[in-house]
Design an enzyme around this catalytic site. Structure first.
Site, PDB file in Angstrom:
ATOM      1  N   LYS A 180       0.849  -1.179   0.000  1.00 30.91           N
ATOM      2  CA  LYS A 180       0.000   0.000   0.000  1.00 30.91           C
ATOM      3  C   LYS A 180       0.889   1.234   0.000  1.00 30.91           C
ATOM      4  O   LYS A 180       1.712   1.429   0.896  1.00 30.91           O
ATOM      5  CB  LYS A 180      -0.912  -0.005   1.226  1.00 30.91           C
ATOM      6  CG  LYS A 180      -1.777   1.236   1.319  1.00 30.91           C
ATOM      7  CD  LYS A 180      -2.813   1.137   2.407  1.00 30.91           C
ATOM      8  CE  LYS A 180      -3.612   2.419   2.495  1.00 30.91           C
ATOM      9  NZ  LYS A 180      -4.654   2.344   3.521  1.00 30.91           N
ATOM     10  N   ARG A 196     -10.857   9.915   1.768  1.00 26.60           N
ATOM     11  CA  ARG A 196     -10.778  10.624   3.054  1.00 26.60           C
ATOM     12  C   ARG A 196     -11.909  11.634   3.183  1.00 26.60           C
ATOM     13  O   ARG A 196     -12.369  11.917   4.289  1.00 26.60           O
ATOM     14  CB  ARG A 196      -9.390  11.259   3.214  1.00 26.60           C
ATOM     15  CG  ARG A 196      -8.308  10.183   3.323  1.00 26.60           C
ATOM     16  CD  ARG A 196      -6.891  10.729   3.433  1.00 26.60           C
ATOM     17  NE  ARG A 196      -5.911   9.663   3.259  1.00 26.60           N
ATOM     18  CZ  ARG A 196      -4.615   9.853   3.015  1.00 26.60           C
ATOM     19  NH1 ARG A 196      -4.149  11.091   2.931  1.00 26.60           N
ATOM     20  NH2 ARG A 196      -3.797   8.832   2.861  1.00 26.60           N
ATOM     21  N   LYS A 247       1.177  10.051   5.632  1.00 24.10           N
ATOM     22  CA  LYS A 247       1.291   8.663   6.093  1.00 24.10           C
ATOM     23  C   LYS A 247       2.565   7.989   5.588  1.00 24.10           C
ATOM     24  O   LYS A 247       2.652   6.779   5.498  1.00 24.10           O
ATOM     25  CB  LYS A 247       0.040   7.894   5.648  1.00 24.10           C
ATOM     26  CG  LYS A 247      -1.269   8.466   6.195  1.00 24.10           C
ATOM     27  CD  LYS A 247      -2.467   7.535   5.989  1.00 24.10           C
ATOM     28  CE  LYS A 247      -3.735   8.095   6.634  1.00 24.10           C
ATOM     29  NZ  LYS A 247      -4.892   7.179   6.552  1.00 24.10           N
ATOM     30  N   GLU A 263       7.415  -6.747   1.146  1.00 21.43           N
ATOM     31  CA  GLU A 263       6.220  -6.610   1.991  1.00 21.43           C
ATOM     32  C   GLU A 263       5.272  -7.801   1.786  1.00 21.43           C
ATOM     33  O   GLU A 263       4.723  -8.336   2.742  1.00 21.43           O
ATOM     34  CB  GLU A 263       5.470  -5.304   1.656  1.00 21.43           C
ATOM     35  CG  GLU A 263       6.095  -4.041   2.233  1.00 21.43           C
ATOM     36  CD  GLU A 263       5.787  -3.878   3.723  1.00 21.43           C
ATOM     37  OE1 GLU A 263       5.135  -4.755   4.317  1.00 21.43           O
ATOM     38  OE2 GLU A 263       6.208  -2.866   4.305  1.00 21.43           O
ATOM     39  N   LYS A 277      -2.198  -1.472  -3.867  1.00 23.25           N
ATOM     40  CA  LYS A 277      -3.052  -0.289  -3.811  1.00 23.25           C
ATOM     41  C   LYS A 277      -2.214   0.979  -3.873  1.00 23.25           C
ATOM     42  O   LYS A 277      -1.198   1.040  -3.166  1.00 23.25           O
ATOM     43  CB  LYS A 277      -3.814  -0.338  -2.482  1.00 23.25           C
ATOM     44  CG  LYS A 277      -4.754   0.787  -2.241  1.00 23.25           C
ATOM     45  CD  LYS A 277      -5.324   0.640  -0.865  1.00 23.25           C
ATOM     46  CE  LYS A 277      -6.184   1.838  -0.574  1.00 23.25           C
ATOM     47  NZ  LYS A 277      -6.555   1.914   0.802  1.00 23.25           N
ATOM     48  N   SER A 304     -10.285   5.524  -4.738  1.00 19.01           N
ATOM     49  CA  SER A 304     -11.242   6.624  -4.864  1.00 19.01           C
ATOM     50  C   SER A 304     -10.824   7.679  -5.896  1.00 19.01           C
ATOM     51  O   SER A 304     -11.642   8.118  -6.696  1.00 19.01           O
ATOM     52  CB  SER A 304     -11.434   7.281  -3.495  1.00 19.01           C
ATOM     53  OG  SER A 304     -10.194   7.698  -2.958  1.00 19.01           O
TER      54      SER A 304
HETATM   55  C1  PBG Z   1      -7.578   3.435   5.568  1.00 19.24           C
HETATM   56  C2  PBG Z   1      -7.842   3.246   4.122  1.00 19.24           C
HETATM   57  C3  PBG Z   1      -7.634   4.181   3.090  1.00 19.24           C
HETATM   58  C4  PBG Z   1      -8.139   3.608   1.950  1.00 19.24           C
HETATM   59  C5  PBG Z   1      -8.611   2.347   2.289  1.00 19.24           C
HETATM   60  N1  PBG Z   1      -8.398   2.131   3.636  1.00 19.24           N
HETATM   61  C6  PBG Z   1      -7.113   5.572   3.114  1.00 19.24           C
HETATM   62  C7  PBG Z   1      -5.777   5.835   3.621  1.00 19.24           C
HETATM   63  O1  PBG Z   1      -4.944   4.963   3.807  1.00 19.24           O
HETATM   64  O2  PBG Z   1      -5.545   7.014   3.865  1.00 19.24           O
HETATM   65  C8  PBG Z   1      -8.183   4.281   0.601  1.00 19.24           C
HETATM   66  C9  PBG Z   1      -9.185   3.780  -0.355  1.00 19.24           C
HETATM   67  C10 PBG Z   1      -9.474   4.666  -1.503  1.00 19.24           C
HETATM   68  O3  PBG Z   1      -8.848   5.713  -1.730  1.00 19.24           O
HETATM   69  O4  PBG Z   1     -10.401   4.310  -2.239  1.00 19.24           O
HETATM   70  N2  PBG Z   1      -6.482   2.866   6.117  1.00 19.24           N
END
Ligand code: PBG
Length: 335
Positions: free
Chosen positions: A204, A214, A227, A243, A258, A284
């Site tokens: 990720k 968010r 992050k 990982e 992701k 998203s």
């Molecule tokens: C939370 C999480 C996130 C997403 C899925 N789980 C956001 C982040 O890590 O800030 C993002 C999913 C998306 O953008 O569709 N840990």
């Protein structure tokens, strides 16, 4: 004797012959995707009969449990095998330590329980991370500007267990703490949930494409900093394999990459290196781009969505999480 000529180029070779009609294109098609490859992410909000638009994700709504249950029924009716649920935690329940994550009566647990009872044959995936519950918007505990790894993992284990006990079929840790998959696997085993699957967000990346998510879960306003000390550097590729290897050795059943489109090379490497069930998250921001261009009339949303989903399969993904899953399922069903 006539000499047989061997041709290795035009005009003997005309690749267009294989594209000359739809039946031959179908016959030689290399990849395909079907509704059974799709996972539909849904946002759950407290209350009854509540439906709210997410402005940065046109077509996506926050739904209260009753309405989400109906939506999941429709998804199952179209053949979608699994949904991924994300809660919107009321601001008043967000704390420094995100303790609401471990409340067995929290919104996500109630949603899992209700949806599982109403639609028992759909797989339910829940996210393990603290960001929907922390006042600072981080996935872990924050102390003096540092995200604490081991202390966070302890909480994540409790969070995973309440979700599994509520009926979640797949626990999906998206927090990127070190060692969390092994610890969660152990907690599930000891907690009597030995058959609960783990889909780890193994690779990720610290991506700007999560922006609209968010907005949807209302964690953007709270997020302090970024992050990057736990999510991966977008410039790295070998690190993704490392990982994935770690998460598999700790007991992950499936792994995820992701975001999706900008990281198809990672999907391909992971699938080729490990040959395990590999999922990709069409996140998203990627969805928002398609919708925004579609709304302007610059792109055809549906065609671009279908082409995008196919690209994930071509890269080697076994399944795809996409906010467009229901739209795609309708297209596939001719509805
Ligand atoms: C939370 C999480 C996130 C997403 C899925 N789980 C956001 C982040 O890590 O800030 C993002 C999913 C998306 O953008 O569709 N840990």
């Amino acid at each position: 004797m006539t000499k047989i000529k061997h041709f290795s180029c035009f005009p003997a070779l005309r690749p267009r012959r294989l594209r000359s009609a739809s039946w031959i294109r179908d016959l030689v098609q290399e990849h395909s995707f079907s509704v059974t490859d799709l996972i539909w992410p849904l946002f759950i909000i407290d209350g009854r009969d509540v439906r709210e638009d997410v402005p940065s994700m046109p077509g996506v709504e926050r739904l209260s449990i009753d309405l989400a249950t109906e939506a999941v029924k429709e998804a199952r009716g179209l053949g979608i095998p699994a949904v991924a649920l994300f809660p919107i935690t009321p601001q008043a329940k967000k704390t420094e330590d995100g303790r609401e994550a471990c409340n067995s009566e929290n919104l996500i647990c109630r949603a899992v329980f209700a949806i599982k009872r109403a639609v028992p044959d759909i797989g339910i995936i829940t996210d393990v991370a603290l960001d929907p519950y922390t006042s600072h918007g981080h996935d872990g505990l924050l102390k003096d500007g540092v995200i604490l790894n081991d202390e966070t993992v302890e909480i994540l284990c409790r969070q995973a267990l309440v979700q599994a006990e509520a009926g979640a079929d797949i626990i999906a840790p998206s927090d990127m703490m070190d060692g969390r998959v092994g610890a969660i696997r152990d907690a599930l085993e000891r907690g009597g949930c030995k058959d609960t699957l783990i889909l780890s967000y193994a690779a990720k990346y610290a991506s700007a494409f999560y922006g609209p998510f968010r907005d949807a879960v209302q964690s953007k306003g709270c997020l302090s900093g970024d992050k990057k000390t736990y999510q991966m550097n977008p410039a790295n590729s070998d690190e993704a394999l490392r990982e994935v290897a770690l998460d598999l050795s700790e007991g992950a059943d499936m792994v995820m990459v992701k975001p999706g489109l900008p990281y198809l090379d990672i999907v391909r490497r992971v699938k080729e290196s490990f040959g395990v069930p590999t999922f990709a998250y069409h996140v998203s921001g990627e969805y928002a781009m398609l919708r925004a261009a579609g709304a302007q009339g610059w792109l055809d949303y549906e065609s671009c969505l279908m082409e995008t989903l196919m690209s994930f399969k071509r890269a080697g993904a076994d399944g795809i999480l996409s906010y467009g899953a229901l739209d795609a399922a309708r297209v596939l069903a001719g509805k």
